[in-house]
Design a protein around this motif. Structure first.
Motif, PDB file in Angstrom:
ATOM      1  N   ALA A 127     -32.062 -73.806 -14.429  1.00 58.89           N
ATOM      2  CA  ALA A 127     -31.965 -72.531 -13.722  1.00 58.89           C
ATOM      3  C   ALA A 127     -32.953 -71.528 -14.298  1.00 58.89           C
ATOM      4  O   ALA A 127     -33.591 -70.777 -13.557  1.00 58.89           O
ATOM      5  CB  ALA A 127     -30.543 -72.000 -13.827  1.00 58.89           C
TER       6      ALA A 127
ATOM      7  N   ASP B  48     -27.446 -65.352 -14.379  1.00 51.96           N
ATOM      8  CA  ASP B  48     -26.372 -65.488 -15.369  1.00 51.96           C
ATOM      9  C   ASP B  48     -26.272 -66.901 -15.916  1.00 51.96           C
ATOM     10  O   ASP B  48     -25.312 -67.245 -16.592  1.00 51.96           O
ATOM     11  CB  ASP B  48     -25.031 -65.074 -14.760  1.00 51.96           C
ATOM     12  CG  ASP B  48     -24.638 -65.988 -13.612  1.00 51.96           C
ATOM     13  OD1 ASP B  48     -25.515 -66.734 -13.153  1.00 51.96           O
ATOM     14  OD2 ASP B  48     -23.478 -65.952 -13.197  1.00 51.96           O
ATOM     15  N   ALA B  49     -27.238 -67.725 -15.599  1.00 56.68           N
ATOM     16  CA  ALA B  49     -27.131 -69.097 -16.096  1.00 56.68           C
ATOM     17  C   ALA B  49     -27.247 -69.143 -17.608  1.00 56.68           C
ATOM     18  O   ALA B  49     -26.684 -70.006 -18.261  1.00 56.68           O
ATOM     19  CB  ALA B  49     -28.210 -69.961 -15.459  1.00 56.68           C
TER      20      ALA B  49
ATOM     21  N   LYS C 117     -29.027 -67.220 -26.154  1.00 53.31           N
ATOM     22  CA  LYS C 117     -27.798 -66.766 -26.779  1.00 53.31           C
ATOM     23  C   LYS C 117     -26.661 -67.690 -26.361  1.00 53.31           C
ATOM     24  O   LYS C 117     -25.698 -67.892 -27.064  1.00 53.31           O
ATOM     25  CB  LYS C 117     -27.498 -65.350 -26.319  1.00 53.31           C
ATOM     26  CG  LYS C 117     -27.390 -64.364 -27.469  1.00 53.31           C
ATOM     27  CD  LYS C 117     -26.967 -63.009 -26.958  1.00 53.31           C
ATOM     28  CE  LYS C 117     -28.162 -62.232 -26.431  1.00 53.31           C
ATOM     29  NZ  LYS C 117     -27.829 -60.882 -25.977  1.00 53.31           N
ATOM     30  N   THR C 118     -26.792 -68.194 -25.158  1.00 53.99           N
ATOM     31  CA  THR C 118     -25.755 -69.084 -24.629  1.00 53.99           C
ATOM     32  C   THR C 118     -26.088 -70.506 -25.015  1.00 53.99           C
ATOM     33  O   THR C 118     -27.144 -70.784 -25.579  1.00 53.99           O
ATOM     34  CB  THR C 118     -25.702 -68.951 -23.117  1.00 53.99           C
ATOM     35  OG1 THR C 118     -27.007 -69.172 -22.621  1.00 53.99           O
ATOM     36  CG2 THR C 118     -25.245 -67.583 -22.719  1.00 53.99           C
ATOM     37  N   LEU C 119     -25.209 -71.380 -24.685  1.00 53.90           N
ATOM     38  CA  LEU C 119     -25.449 -72.779 -25.014  1.00 53.90           C
ATOM     39  C   LEU C 119     -26.384 -73.400 -23.974  1.00 53.90           C
ATOM     40  O   LEU C 119     -26.245 -73.139 -22.788  1.00 53.90           O
ATOM     41  CB  LEU C 119     -24.126 -73.534 -25.042  1.00 53.90           C
ATOM     42  CG  LEU C 119     -23.149 -73.027 -26.093  1.00 53.90           C
ATOM     43  CD1 LEU C 119     -21.843 -73.776 -25.994  1.00 53.90           C
ATOM     44  CD2 LEU C 119     -23.723 -73.196 -27.462  1.00 53.90           C
TER      45      LEU C 119
ATOM     46  N   GLU D 234     -28.275 -77.573 -16.960  1.00 55.96           N
ATOM     47  CA  GLU D 234     -28.328 -76.758 -15.748  1.00 55.96           C
ATOM     48  C   GLU D 234     -28.923 -75.392 -16.052  1.00 55.96           C
ATOM     49  O   GLU D 234     -29.724 -74.870 -15.281  1.00 55.96           O
ATOM     50  CB  GLU D 234     -26.933 -76.582 -15.162  1.00 55.96           C
ATOM     51  CG  GLU D 234     -26.349 -77.823 -14.533  1.00 55.96           C
ATOM     52  CD  GLU D 234     -25.770 -78.745 -15.581  1.00 55.96           C
ATOM     53  OE1 GLU D 234     -25.708 -78.337 -16.763  1.00 55.96           O
ATOM     54  OE2 GLU D 234     -25.384 -79.875 -15.237  1.00 55.96           O
ATOM     55  N   ALA D 235     -28.485 -74.857 -17.186  1.00 56.34           N
ATOM     56  CA  ALA D 235     -28.981 -73.526 -17.533  1.00 56.34           C
ATOM     57  C   ALA D 235     -30.485 -73.572 -17.715  1.00 56.34           C
ATOM     58  O   ALA D 235     -31.207 -72.676 -17.266  1.00 56.34           O
ATOM     59  CB  ALA D 235     -28.314 -73.038 -18.810  1.00 56.34           C
TER      60      ALA D 235
ATOM     61  N   GLN E  14     -28.436 -66.554 -21.289  1.00 57.99           N
ATOM     62  CA  GLN E  14     -28.936 -65.294 -21.804  1.00 57.99           C
ATOM     63  C   GLN E  14     -29.980 -65.601 -22.868  1.00 57.99           C
ATOM     64  O   GLN E  14     -29.756 -66.437 -23.737  1.00 57.99           O
ATOM     65  CB  GLN E  14     -27.796 -64.495 -22.435  1.00 57.99           C
ATOM     66  CG  GLN E  14     -26.776 -64.057 -21.438  1.00 57.99           C
ATOM     67  CD  GLN E  14     -25.542 -63.520 -22.133  1.00 57.99           C
ATOM     68  OE1 GLN E  14     -25.618 -62.965 -23.212  1.00 57.99           O
ATOM     69  NE2 GLN E  14     -24.402 -63.714 -21.498  1.00 57.99           N
TER      70      GLN E  14
ATOM     71  N   THR F 281     -27.207 -75.678 -21.711  1.00 59.68           N
ATOM     72  CA  THR F 281     -26.884 -76.803 -20.841  1.00 59.68           C
ATOM     73  C   THR F 281     -28.118 -77.159 -20.035  1.00 59.68           C
ATOM     74  O   THR F 281     -29.014 -76.334 -19.854  1.00 59.68           O
ATOM     75  CB  THR F 281     -25.756 -76.446 -19.876  1.00 59.68           C
ATOM     76  OG1 THR F 281     -26.151 -75.283 -19.180  1.00 59.68           O
ATOM     77  CG2 THR F 281     -24.485 -76.156 -20.616  1.00 59.68           C
TER      78      THR F 281
ATOM     79  N   LEU G  68     -23.304 -82.366 -22.441  1.00 61.60           N
ATOM     80  CA  LEU G  68     -23.607 -81.229 -21.583  1.00 61.60           C
ATOM     81  C   LEU G  68     -24.929 -80.566 -21.932  1.00 61.60           C
ATOM     82  O   LEU G  68     -25.615 -80.064 -21.067  1.00 61.60           O
ATOM     83  CB  LEU G  68     -22.512 -80.179 -21.742  1.00 61.60           C
ATOM     84  CG  LEU G  68     -21.193 -80.447 -21.059  1.00 61.60           C
ATOM     85  CD1 LEU G  68     -20.156 -79.515 -21.589  1.00 61.60           C
ATOM     86  CD2 LEU G  68     -21.353 -80.270 -19.565  1.00 61.60           C
ATOM     87  N   HIS G  69     -25.208 -80.562 -23.204  1.00 63.10           N
ATOM     88  CA  HIS G  69     -26.307 -79.725 -23.645  1.00 63.10           C
ATOM     89  C   HIS G  69     -27.505 -80.559 -24.046  1.00 63.10           C
ATOM     90  O   HIS G  69     -27.410 -81.778 -24.139  1.00 63.10           O
ATOM     91  CB  HIS G  69     -25.850 -78.863 -24.822  1.00 63.10           C
ATOM     92  CG  HIS G  69     -24.619 -78.062 -24.518  1.00 63.10           C
ATOM     93  ND1 HIS G  69     -23.468 -78.172 -25.255  1.00 63.10           N
ATOM     94  CD2 HIS G  69     -24.352 -77.181 -23.536  1.00 63.10           C
ATOM     95  CE1 HIS G  69     -22.560 -77.378 -24.747  1.00 63.10           C
ATOM     96  NE2 HIS G  69     -23.061 -76.762 -23.707  1.00 63.10           N
TER      97      HIS G  69
END
Lengths: 917, 372
Positions: free
Chosen positions: B219, B177-178, B209-211, B215-216, B180, B213, B275-276
């Motif tokens: 991940a 879920d980190a 789809k998500t921002l 971390e994402a 999409q 980051t 963050l991103h």
């Protein structure tokens, strides 16, 4: 800070402003919404407080401050306006459009006619209205209007229905009322508000009459020997310590806090442990508290004291609405706190079924309806040296917790989810917002039920509003941006069309900075591209190198004198030769455009007869092409002879010319030399300005022979022995052809002559370019500029020439410059050696770079021209400054030693970079 | 009208180069940007509508991203429109036909001197020298630079696996879920077929789809790596994953796949530099997708690929060419080969020479001096 603009009503409230400072303003980052919300919550708070107070039958003064405080609380948000009401109105004013128009206005219409602003009121937020809607229904307002019309907010008496309540509700009302401007025109705003208050107050007092809510009277006597402090819920070992405790800061603080009323929780509804007076933000936290040692201790103590222990069921507390603490403030009354608390508790818990349901709902809410925890990745584990996890840090929300449970809760929490939505996944659904229908149902329910449910409403409200806050923020941002751009566009438009709407696009007004690649014209109406900086430099340079009037005049004078004299020489020679040839005078031909004196004589001449020796004189070279530059002192004339020019002829001309010159220009003195090896005479004037005119003798026959026979040696043999140098004669003929070609091709080409002049100057200044003969240069310029296929401004044309050279036009392997004036295919630049070609190419590349990076002045060997005054915005000055500051030392590839032979003097401009390397 | 004729003279003037550097120093080369009116985007009605709503249309591709002003965007846009009239890249015209509002300006590029385009003005003095040896040398060099079959297979293998893993993630994210994933696309030299030997790196752009980051991204990298290990247990030891500011790299012993992360357009304005990933980088990744699409549609001629490879080799060996980005080289090669009066692909020797001539003639800074 809050109290900037207070008026009558506000002043009334000012009395209660003590103890107000501690009020959290955290709700209100900015914006009208928060104001509204704050106001609304205040309303509820006050309301609730009143209810609670009523429930306990405690009329103790201690209660009121809290109510008043909450009343004053909202004044803080009405920063700018005169009355709190007006302030609230102002706040609503801007926001009201976002809300659905509620329908409750009618309820008020009849009730208070004092208000002009019913409409405004109606347009208040849907939520506020929701809360309001309940009141009028229950309240026979009119009955009280009579009772308290004069109850000004300021008149704080101790009676039941007096100001604390009045004020409180007043403000609540006022906050809810978008009063617009009318409010200020109301005679005593506060009084009017008080009228309104009455209704609400009445309603508030209804509650105590509900039998179920009567507080429990049983309050076991305090076991004094235990020295139990009610406020702090601790027992002290002895009287001494008890006294100390009472005097201690901790106790005082608690007491003050209790008096000041409940601190509204920031996080919507919360759970409360009545026993310990601890508010928890969630079910998990509450559970943790119940398990915790502190709670156990208190429980034990209370058991020991025989005090009632409330059930561990949490009391749901909606945000700011805190009932029991208020009562806790009323300790001085006969009843003990515990009883009060219990009373409140029971009053809260023991209500109708509906209420219990709601409570359950709330609890459900608090449990976050088993939301999926999100953003595990963003919770950082902080480990100690041994690698044991000691705490967690949420990078999204920038908060820390030590407890893994807290972490779990946090991940489910709203705040975290909102952050997650904002920062990670915009699609995350944070809101468990009830659907529209549900919401309506709930409102319906609310209307049916009584004010105890304020928390519920408020929570919902807050939720909606918080979410809206986020949306709004974003929307405002874009809105603002759009507005800004519109403004820009408008300004732009104004500047473009200073005299009004469209019409044909006018020329760029001078004030407007030229768009960078200004083609500037709509397709149908070509508009002149404004001069670029390159153009301005080229034009300036051109003006600099173009000869002065007097120079031109001097040259003109000597040339025309020479021409006249030569004509007379021709006449003389013809006369001298004539006796042998039956005195027939051949015709003189003069093609050159200068002074027509000769033509008068031409008329007398006979057409036939043997050809003259000197058939005519013509200008060639820079003189014919108009390429004279400042400081040029040497021009060329060509005398066409009837036959191959011989040395004898040259001598005869040279002998006769001074005499004729003396005739033509008696006041001037000329010095004439013959340069046999050049097949020429040099005429020089004697004066401060030495100008020499080279007169070359040649004859078309020399070339015709060459072309027709193909074998020049054979014919040359037949020539008289003293024929002048053949190559020189041929060169002179070529020069004639070049001049004709130039006039036909280059003169008509825009910018071409200018560029050739500039390049001539360059060839003279830079030794690298010296070997490039002028004919090749002219030819090249013409081809390059003509091949652009469009009109070029001087700057562009010059640049294009450098581009062509830089891309290797002269290098071996290129097509070469086919000479149009020769029969055989000949490269006009053939005299250049490979090394010279390479040097010129490299230099052109360097020059091109200089031009490209706006240092054309270095190429041209001049000072940079500042941009025109009218263009000097910040933009331009900045650029120019950079221009100068980066002038040297930044050429990484331009001067790799190829221009070393250049002298540093005059061409230093172009070579600055290299030198400073 | 001379301007019109000029356009006929340079029938396809699809590109021009602006230097973003407002200063005129010569080292400004590093900030040169190439802009190209991108098909599909520059002309869409949405783009125009979007502009009126205050959003700036993405009309251009900038490689070294810099600020460009409205005017410049307009220029590029309207030029694209002008070209649209001639066919080739036909697309619906805006209302009002060729008459545009005050903003719609005709953009007439002034191309630098280009011998190929002006050949008629420069008749040959003598016959062109024989260049077959030169051609042979170029072809040989290209053969040397092309990746071997083994290398190609290795890259293909890894790319396919990663693509499979990513596709699985899109279809079934499971517990992951980190982030999409919206889409996964191959880009870059691998996609274009211009890879070089010894540089077994393929690029994949992952649109989230998500921002995005950090971390994402990390991940995701881990997840992909783990899935790869499950998929291909024997590669466990050699598989590595390295996150960086653009995404992450997954490599095995023979090949590397650079996974470039970006996000959907709508998310770009929600980015927070703290963050991103950097917005510029994300945009460049989106641009990479457009580039490979453009390449597929316009530059599939094999001579172009050969030329690109040769130019990339040049770029690697000569410091001066360092600032040229792969996209610039693509455009340059495309221009050099296809943009000539006869519209026939130029032979490789002429095209190679022409590239250098164009660069020497100031193709890159052609517009600088006008930009003040």
């Amino acid at each position: 800070m809050y109290w900037s603009g207070l008026s009558a009503a506000a002043n009334a409230a000012a009395a209660y402003q003590t103890g107000q400072t501690g009020y959290p303003v955290g709700h209100t980052p900015t914006g009208t919404y928060t104001t509204q919300r704050a106001a609304g919550s205040t309303y509820d708070t006050g309301y609730q407080t009143a209810a609670a107070a009523a429930a306990t039958h405690s009329t103790a003064a201690g209660t009121y401050p809290s109510a008043a405080a909450s009343a004053t609380y909202d004044y803080g948000y009405g920063r700018t306006t005169q009355t709190a009401a007006a302030a609230a109105a102002a706040a609503y004013d801007s926001s009201k459009t976002y809300y659905a128009q509620p329908s409750s206005a009618t309820a008020y219409t009849g009730a208070d006619t004092h208000y002009h602003n019913k409409a405004a009121y109606t347009s208040a937020s849907a939520y506020t209205t929701t809360s309001r809607q309940t009141t009028p229904v229950v309240t026979p307002k009119t009955s009280y209007t009579g009772t308290y019309p004069g109850a000004a907010a300021a008149a704080a008496t101790a009676t039941y229905n007096t100001s604390p309540y009045a004020v409180q509700t007043t403000t609540a009302n006022k906050t809810a009322l978008p009063v617009y401007m009318q409010q200020t025109s109301q005679p005593p705003a506060a009084a009017v508000a008080a009228v309104k208050t009455a209704g609400n107050t009445w309603q508030t007092f209804k509650k105590p009459q509900v039998p179920g809510k009567t507080p429990k009277p049983k309050a076991p006597p305090k076991p004094q020997q235990l020295h139990y402090c009610d406020v702090c819920k601790i027992s002290c070992a002895g009287p001494q310590t008890y006294r100390e405790h009472l005097e201690g800061q901790k106790h005082k603080k608690k007491e003050a806090a209790a008096k000041a009323g409940p601190t509204p929780s920031r996080h919507g509804a919360s759970l409360r442990c009545e026993l310990c007076d601890v508010t928890c933000t969630g079910a998990d936290a509450y559970a943790a508290h119940i398990r915790g040692a502190k709670h156990q201790k208190v429980v034990k103590l209370h058991q020991k004291l025989g005090k009632p222990i409330p059930s561990t069921d949490p009391v749901v507390v909606g945000g700011t609405t805190k009932t029991s603490t208020t009562t806790a403030g009323a300790t001085e009354g006969a009843k003990t706190t515990t009883s009060g608390t219990t009373a409140a508790l029971t009053s809260l818990l023991m209500t109708t079924d509906v209420k219990k349901e709601d409570l359950k709902d709330d609890l459900l809410d608090l449990k976050e309806k088993d939301v999926e925890p999100v953003g595990q990745v963003y919770i950082e584990e902080i480990k100690n040296e041994e690698g044991k996890v000691i705490s967690f840090n949420c990078k999204l929300c920038e908060c820390r917790f030590n407890d893994p449970n807290a972490k779990e809760m946090h991940m489910k929490g709203r705040r975290h989810r909102l952050q997650y939505k904002k920062k990670v996944n915009p699609e995350l659904v944070v809101e468990v917002k009830p659907s529209l229908r549900q919401r309506k149902l709930q409102e319906e329910k609310l209307r049916r039920q009584q004010p105890d449910l304020h928390q519920l409403r408020e929570e919902m409200w807050r939720r909606r509003e918080e979410e809206r806050l986020l949306e709004e923020e974003e929307r405002w941002y874009w809105e603002e941006r759009r507005r800004y751009e519109e403004e820009c566009e408008y300004l732009d438009w104004c500047r473009r069309y200073p005299r009004g709407p469209p019409g044909p696009p006018p020329m760029m007004p001078p004030g407007m900075p030229r768009p960078p690649f200004m083609p500037g014209m709509p397709p149908m109406m070509p508009m002149r591209r404004p001069d670029s900086s390159d153009d301005r430099h080229v034009l300036a340079k051109h003006a600099e190198i173009y000869p002065k009037e007097e120079e031109l005049g001097a040259i003109q004078k000597i040339v025309s004198n020479t021409e006249k004299a030569l004509k007379m020489v021709s006449d003389y020679l013809a006369e001298v030769d004539a006796p042998k040839e039956q005195q027939i005078k051949p015709k003189t031909k003069k093609e050159e455009e200068s002074k027509g004196e000769d033509e008068k004589k031409d008329g007398e001449k006979k057409e036939d007869g043997p050809p003259r020796m000197l058939k005519g004189v013509m200008r060639v070279g820079i003189l014919a092409k108009g390429l004279l530059l400042r400081g040029d002192t040497s021009v060329q004339l060509v005398v066409l002879c009837g036959d191959k020019p011989t040395r004898t002829l040259l001598d005869r001309v040279a002998d006769n010319l001074p005499k004729q010159l003396a005739v033509v220009a008696p006041e001037d003195k000329y010095d004439i030399q013959r340069v046999v090896e050049e097949a020429a005479l040099v005429v020089q004037n004697i004066g401060e300005q030495r100008i020499c005119v080279n007169v070359t003798l040649t004859s078309p026959i020399m070339r015709e022979q060459l072309l027709h026979d193909g074998d020049s040696q054979v014919t040359a043999v037949k020539d008289p022995p003293d024929v002048l140098d053949k190559q020189k004669c041929l060169d002179a003929l070529a020069a004639l052809r070049h001049a004709k070609w130039f006039q036909a091709r280059a003169n008509g080409l825009q910018s071409c002559v200018m560029v050739i002049r500039i390049l001539r100057d360059l060839c003279q200044r830079l030794p690298t370019w010296g070997p490039l003969n002028s004919w090749a240069m002219e030819l090249m310029c013409e081809k390059v500029i003509a091949s652009a296929g469009q009109h070029l401004s001087p700057g562009d044309a010059l640049r294009r020439v450098f581009e062509a050279l830089a891309s290797g036009l002269l290098l071996p392997g290129s097509p070469g410059l086919l000479d149009p004036c020769e029969k055989d295919p000949i490269d006009a630049a053939s005299p250049l050696s490979a090394q010279e070609r390479e040097d010129i190419t490299a230099s052109a590349q360097h020059a091109l770079r200089l031009i490209a990076f706006r240092q054309i002045h270095k190429v041209l060997g001049m000072d940079p021209i500042p941009p025109p005054k009218f263009q000097r915005g910040g933009r331009f000055t900045r650029k120019r400054r950079r221009d100068n500051s980066t002038g040297e030392g930044n050429d990484s590839e331009g001067g790799d030693g190829k221009k070393d032979k250049k002298e540093d003097g005059e061409d230093s401009k172009m070579d600055t970079d290299k030198e400073s390397k | 009208m001379p301007r019109r004729s000029s356009r006929r003279c340079f029938p396809q003037a699809p590109w021009s180069v602006y230097s973003s550097s407002s200063s005129c120093d010569l080292v400004g080369h590093s900030t040169i940007i190439l802009r190209f009116p991108v098909p599909h985007e520059s002309q869409s009605p949405q783009a125009r509508a979007g502009r009126s709503q205050g959003q700036r249309p993405q009309l251009w591709i900038s490689l070294h991203c810099t600020k460009i002003n409205r005017k410049q965007q307009e220029m590029v846009m309207t030029r694209g429109r002008g070209r649209g009239m001639r066919g080739g890249m036909m697309r619906p015209m805006g209302p009002g036909g060729p008459h545009f509002g005050p903003k719609m300006k005709q953009f007439v590029p002034r191309l630098p001197f280009d011998m190929v385009l002006c050949e008629s003005a420069f008749p040959r003095v003598k016959a062109a020298p024989d260049e077959s040896a030169f051609t042979q040398a170029l072809l040989k060099r290209n053969a040397d630079l092309s990746p071997t079959a083994a290398e190609q297979a290795a890259v293909l293998n890894l790319v396919t696996k990663i693509q499979t893993v990513m596709d699985n993630l899109i279809v079934d994210p499971g517990t992951f879920d980190a982030c999409q994933i919206e889409e996964v696309r191959q880009v870059g030299s691998y996609k274009k077929g211009t890879m070089m030997t010894g540089h077994n790196v393929a690029d994949i752009v992952v649109i989230l789809k998500t921002l995005p980051t950090k971390e994402a991204v990390e991940a995701l990298g881990k997840k992909v790596c783990d899935d790869l290990r499950i998929l291909e247990p024997q590669e466990v030891l050699v598989l590595t994953m390295l996150p960086n500011d653009r995404g992450f790299e997954i490599s095995n012993s023979e090949a590397t796949v650079r996974v470039l992360v970006t996000t959907i357009h709508q998310n770009l304005r929600k980015l927070d530099p703290e963050l991103h990933l950097d917005q510029k980088i994300l945009q460049s990744h989106l641009a990479a997708i457009r580039h490979s699409r453009w390449f597929e549609e316009n530059a599939h001629h094999s001579t172009i690929k050969v030329l690109i490879r040769l130019l990339r080799d040049l770029r690697g060996r000569f410091e001066g060419f360092e600032p040229l980005s792969p996209w610039m080289l693509d455009l340059l090669a495309h221009y050099a080969i296809l943009n000539n009066p006869s519209r026939q692909a130029l032979p490789i020797n002429s095209a190679f020479r022409r590239c250098l001539q164009l660069l020497a003639a100031g193709t890159l800074p052609a517009w600088v001096s006008r930009n003040q």
